[in-house]
Design a protein around this motif. Structure first.
Motif, PDB file in Angstrom:
ATOM      1  N   THR A  13       0.831  -1.208   0.000  1.00  0.00           N
ATOM      2  CA  THR A  13       0.000   0.000   0.000  1.00  0.00           C
ATOM      3  C   THR A  13       0.863   1.255   0.000  1.00  0.00           C
ATOM      4  O   THR A  13       0.587   2.223  -0.723  1.00  0.00           O
ATOM      5  CB  THR A  13      -0.932   0.012   1.236  1.00  0.00           C
ATOM      6  OG1 THR A  13      -1.721  -1.171   1.240  1.00  0.00           O
ATOM      7  CG2 THR A  13      -1.836   1.242   1.211  1.00  0.00           C
ATOM      8  N   ALA A  14       1.927   1.245   0.800  1.00  0.00           N
ATOM      9  CA  ALA A  14       2.832   2.396   0.849  1.00  0.00           C
ATOM     10  C   ALA A  14       3.546   2.580  -0.486  1.00  0.00           C
ATOM     11  O   ALA A  14       3.711   3.707  -0.968  1.00  0.00           O
ATOM     12  CB  ALA A  14       3.847   2.217   1.976  1.00  0.00           C
ATOM     13  N   ILE A  15       3.970   1.467  -1.104  1.00  0.00           N
ATOM     14  CA  ILE A  15       4.641   1.557  -2.410  1.00  0.00           C
ATOM     15  C   ILE A  15       3.711   2.152  -3.450  1.00  0.00           C
ATOM     16  O   ILE A  15       4.119   3.003  -4.252  1.00  0.00           O
ATOM     17  CB  ILE A  15       5.130   0.163  -2.845  1.00  0.00           C
ATOM     18  CG1 ILE A  15       6.237  -0.346  -1.904  1.00  0.00           C
ATOM     19  CG2 ILE A  15       5.627   0.186  -4.285  1.00  0.00           C
ATOM     20  CD1 ILE A  15       7.490   0.493  -1.921  1.00  0.00           C
ATOM     21  N   GLU A  16       2.450   1.728  -3.456  1.00  0.00           N
ATOM     22  CA  GLU A  16       1.479   2.282  -4.404  1.00  0.00           C
ATOM     23  C   GLU A  16       1.291   3.781  -4.178  1.00  0.00           C
ATOM     24  O   GLU A  16       1.142   4.556  -5.137  1.00  0.00           O
ATOM     25  CB  GLU A  16       0.137   1.562  -4.262  1.00  0.00           C
ATOM     26  CG  GLU A  16       0.135   0.124  -4.755  1.00  0.00           C
ATOM     27  CD  GLU A  16       0.354   0.024  -6.256  1.00  0.00           C
ATOM     28  OE1 GLU A  16       0.092   1.009  -6.979  1.00  0.00           O
ATOM     29  OE2 GLU A  16       0.804  -1.046  -6.714  1.00  0.00           O
ATOM     30  N   ALA A  17       1.307   4.212  -2.922  1.00  0.00           N
ATOM     31  CA  ALA A  17       1.156   5.639  -2.608  1.00  0.00           C
ATOM     32  C   ALA A  17       2.332   6.437  -3.140  1.00  0.00           C
ATOM     33  O   ALA A  17       2.170   7.538  -3.680  1.00  0.00           O
ATOM     34  CB  ALA A  17       1.014   5.828  -1.094  1.00  0.00           C
ATOM     35  N   ILE A  18       3.541   5.873  -3.001  1.00  0.00           N
ATOM     36  CA  ILE A  18       4.735   6.562  -3.497  1.00  0.00           C
ATOM     37  C   ILE A  18       4.712   6.629  -5.021  1.00  0.00           C
ATOM     38  O   ILE A  18       5.030   7.671  -5.615  1.00  0.00           O
ATOM     39  CB  ILE A  18       6.004   5.844  -3.008  1.00  0.00           C
ATOM     40  CG1 ILE A  18       6.102   5.926  -1.478  1.00  0.00           C
ATOM     41  CG2 ILE A  18       7.249   6.466  -3.634  1.00  0.00           C
ATOM     42  CD1 ILE A  18       7.241   5.119  -0.894  1.00  0.00           C
ATOM     43  N   VAL A  19       4.322   5.532  -5.672  1.00  0.00           N
ATOM     44  CA  VAL A  19       4.233   5.525  -7.144  1.00  0.00           C
ATOM     45  C   VAL A  19       3.241   6.578  -7.610  1.00  0.00           C
ATOM     46  O   VAL A  19       3.499   7.339  -8.550  1.00  0.00           O
ATOM     47  CB  VAL A  19       3.814   4.134  -7.660  1.00  0.00           C
ATOM     48  CG1 VAL A  19       3.513   4.181  -9.151  1.00  0.00           C
ATOM     49  CG2 VAL A  19       4.912   3.116  -7.380  1.00  0.00           C
ATOM     50  N   SER A  20       2.101   6.646  -6.947  1.00  0.00           N
ATOM     51  CA  SER A  20       1.083   7.634  -7.304  1.00  0.00           C
ATOM     52  C   SER A  20       1.610   9.054  -7.149  1.00  0.00           C
ATOM     53  O   SER A  20       1.361   9.927  -7.991  1.00  0.00           O
ATOM     54  CB  SER A  20      -0.158   7.431  -6.428  1.00  0.00           C
ATOM     55  OG  SER A  20      -1.126   8.427  -6.687  1.00  0.00           O
ATOM     56  N   MET A  21       2.375   9.291  -6.074  1.00  0.00           N
ATOM     57  CA  MET A  21       2.950  10.612  -5.838  1.00  0.00           C
ATOM     58  C   MET A  21       3.937  10.989  -6.931  1.00  0.00           C
ATOM     59  O   MET A  21       3.939  12.113  -7.437  1.00  0.00           O
ATOM     60  CB  MET A  21       3.647  10.639  -4.482  1.00  0.00           C
ATOM     61  CG  MET A  21       4.277  11.977  -4.123  1.00  0.00           C
ATOM     62  SD  MET A  21       5.471  11.835  -2.774  1.00  0.00           S
ATOM     63  CE  MET A  21       6.815  11.002  -3.622  1.00  0.00           C
ATOM     64  N   VAL A  22       4.805  10.030  -7.315  1.00  0.00           N
ATOM     65  CA  VAL A  22       5.806  10.297  -8.353  1.00  0.00           C
ATOM     66  C   VAL A  22       5.132  10.607  -9.685  1.00  0.00           C
ATOM     67  O   VAL A  22       5.519  11.541 -10.390  1.00  0.00           O
ATOM     68  CB  VAL A  22       6.761   9.094  -8.499  1.00  0.00           C
ATOM     69  CG1 VAL A  22       7.668   9.268  -9.710  1.00  0.00           C
ATOM     70  CG2 VAL A  22       7.599   8.936  -7.236  1.00  0.00           C
ATOM     71  N   MET A  23       4.115   9.831 -10.039  1.00  0.00           N
ATOM     72  CA  MET A  23       3.428  10.056 -11.313  1.00  0.00           C
ATOM     73  C   MET A  23       2.707  11.402 -11.316  1.00  0.00           C
ATOM     74  O   MET A  23       2.709  12.128 -12.314  1.00  0.00           O
ATOM     75  CB  MET A  23       2.428   8.922 -11.580  1.00  0.00           C
ATOM     76  CG  MET A  23       3.066   7.536 -11.645  1.00  0.00           C
ATOM     77  SD  MET A  23       4.511   7.442 -12.741  1.00  0.00           S
ATOM     78  CE  MET A  23       3.745   7.766 -14.322  1.00  0.00           C
TER      79      MET A  23
END
Length: 498
Positions: free
Chosen positions: A337-347
């Motif tokens: 879940t945290a990784i998905e949040a970081i990916v979303s932030m980067v995009m």
């Protein structure tokens, strides 16, 4: 045709103005031949004898994106002065459908053009080698006369009108005192701090650092030795320190080099510049010292406690605190879940940084739709003067938008979500026992850490990424540890963000 311009000047006799001249003539050439310029690649103060030029390599890499057809250079020697490099990179460009064109050298397309281009490249290589020989010969002649050959001027010297070294009466005393202090037992860190307190700067005009002091103590010019390549002349320049003092300092430096270096602890304090005191908000810095039993202890200590005595925060054992932070960070890395949040932030950040590209792509899609609708109308026999005019307008708009999109893609290469996720998942394979891996983990994911007496608040580098860890259930807490031994060293690092 779409093109990019490559411009370069070397560090010998050219200046920034030469870049402007190259760009001007290349742009004029492009305008005369109906070529559209997408962007400029410029290497400043880089010789063409080597291919180790940042913008040159970026241009070669970008050619693989098939966004431009031509590389325009002022002259072929701007591209390379080495026939092997020239042939190698021209071959790479050719495979990518890109051609190198000289704006000022007329080279035909036939066999004679190939010969002429080879001659020009060979001459450029000869000129470079010949120039290098002449420069070395002239500098060797200067060295035999003990004349200054350029480069960084050591602290304590000035150059007179005849290009000879002379002692600078304002700064030479600091050089002599530096040698004396080290000979008397002062550390390089202490000397660095003293020099900065006196307002002494290094050769670049910046505050003195550890390396500046080390270079100064190793510089044989200070005992009067002039050196250039194979030319060594004792007493070739005025000496600031005596031969005896210089030799004693070299012996002590060699001896201290074998001992555990105190300054190396700077790299060991992984939380420096990210760790703050929960009481006063100041930094916690690294502190180390040796006890009576000769054991080296490492702590983090509030700078207000250490320097101003205005904070009562007790020092904390370094390894215990770093292990705790590493453990909490790895929990984030392992959390999908945290990784998905970081990916979303980067995009999201990537999209916000390039607001023009989505607009251009949308406009291009609309232009293509308009062109297709008009072509369908023409096929059905609907053809008027306004239809033809509108079709020409849409075709021109399409070409303009394609150029803008290509330019944006060259400036801001985009990465997709899968690549970001793949990159983040690689952190799961880190060996947290290795110092380099621990540093990489903290630099990437940790924004700030606030340390209190009963808890620690960790802020990670993504939205809502804050976690509080209490010490109630942590066995063997090292929060209440004694201070470091009397002899300590404080080190500061740089802050990093994702």
């Amino acid at each position: 045709m779409k093109a990019v311009i490559y411009a370069r000047y070397s560090s010998d006799s050219q200046r920034e103005e030469s870049i402007e001249g190259q760009l001007r003539e290349c742009t004029t050439f492009a305008e005369k031949n109906g070529i559209t310029i997408l962007r400029h690649y410029i290497d400043r103060a880089f010789s063409a004898k080597t291919d180790n030029r940042p913008e040159f390599q970026n241009m070669i890499k970008d050619s693989g994106k098939k966004l431009f057809d031509v590389v325009i250079v002022w002259k072929l020697d701007r591209f390379a002065r080495n026939r092997y490099d020239s042939a190698r990179y021209k071959s790479t460009l050719k495979k990518n459908g890109v051609k190198v064109v000289s704006a000022t050298e007329v080279i035909s397309e036939g066999a004679e053009g190939i010969i002429l281009e080879s001659v020009l490249e060979g001459y450029a290589e000869y000129y470079s080698a010949d120039l290098s020989e002449k420069v070395i010969r002239g500098m060797t002649d200067n060295a035999l006369k003990c004349k200054y050959n350029g480069g960084s001027l050591p602290l304590g010297y000035v150059i007179d009108d005849d290009r000879h070294f002379q002692i600078n009466p304002l700064t030479a005393p600091f050089v002599l005192d530096t040698f004396k202090r080290y000979d008397e037992g002062a550390t390089m860190t202490e000397i660095r701090d003293w020099l900065n307190e006196q307002g002494v700067t290094n050769t670049l005009g910046r505050p003195m650092n550890f390396n500046s002091v080390q270079v100064m103590l190793n510089n044989r010019r200070y005992m009067g030795e002039f050196r250039y390549r194979d030319v060594i002349i004792p007493d070739g320049i005025p000496a600031i320190v005596s031969q005896d003092l210089f030799d004693r300092v070299q012996e002590k430096m060699a001896k201290n080099k074998k001992a555990p270096a105190r300054h190396k602890a700077e790299d060991d304090y992984l939380l420096t510049t990210k760790l703050f005191c929960g009481h006063c908000g100041a930094y916690l810095c690294g502190e180390s010292g040796t006890s009576r039993t000769k054991i080296v202890h490492h702590y983090y200590k509030c700078v207000n406690t250490k320097k101003k005595k205005t904070c009562k925060k007790k020092p904390v054992k370094k390894l215990w605190l770093e292990d705790l932070v590493i453990d909490e960070t790895m929990k984030i890395v392992m959390d999908d879940t945290a990784i998905e949040a970081i990916v979303s932030m980067v995009m999201d950040l990537q999209e916000r940084e390039s607001t023009s590209l989505p607009l251009y792509e949308q406009q291009l899609q609309e232009a293509n739709t308009g062109i297709q609708n008009l072509l369908n109308a023409i096929q059905q026999g609907i053809l008027t003067p306004s239809t033809k005019t509108r079709l020409e307008e849409l075709e021109a708009s399409k070409e303009d938008l394609e150029i803008k999109i290509a330019s944006e893609n060259l400036i801001r290469p985009k990465v997709d979500a899968e690549f970001v996720k793949f990159w983040l998942h690689r952190f799961r394979k880190l060996d947290v026992r290795q110092q380099a891996h621990r540093k990489m983990l903290i630099d990437t994911f940790i924004n700030s850490i606030y340390l209190y007496d009963d808890k620690i608040i960790i802020t990670f580098n993504y939205k809502d990424g804050t976690k509080t860890v209490t010490f109630e259930d942590i066995k063997g807490s090292d929060l209440d540890c004694p201070g470091a031994p009397s002899k300590t060293a404080v080190f500061f690092g740089k802050r990093s963000f994702l």
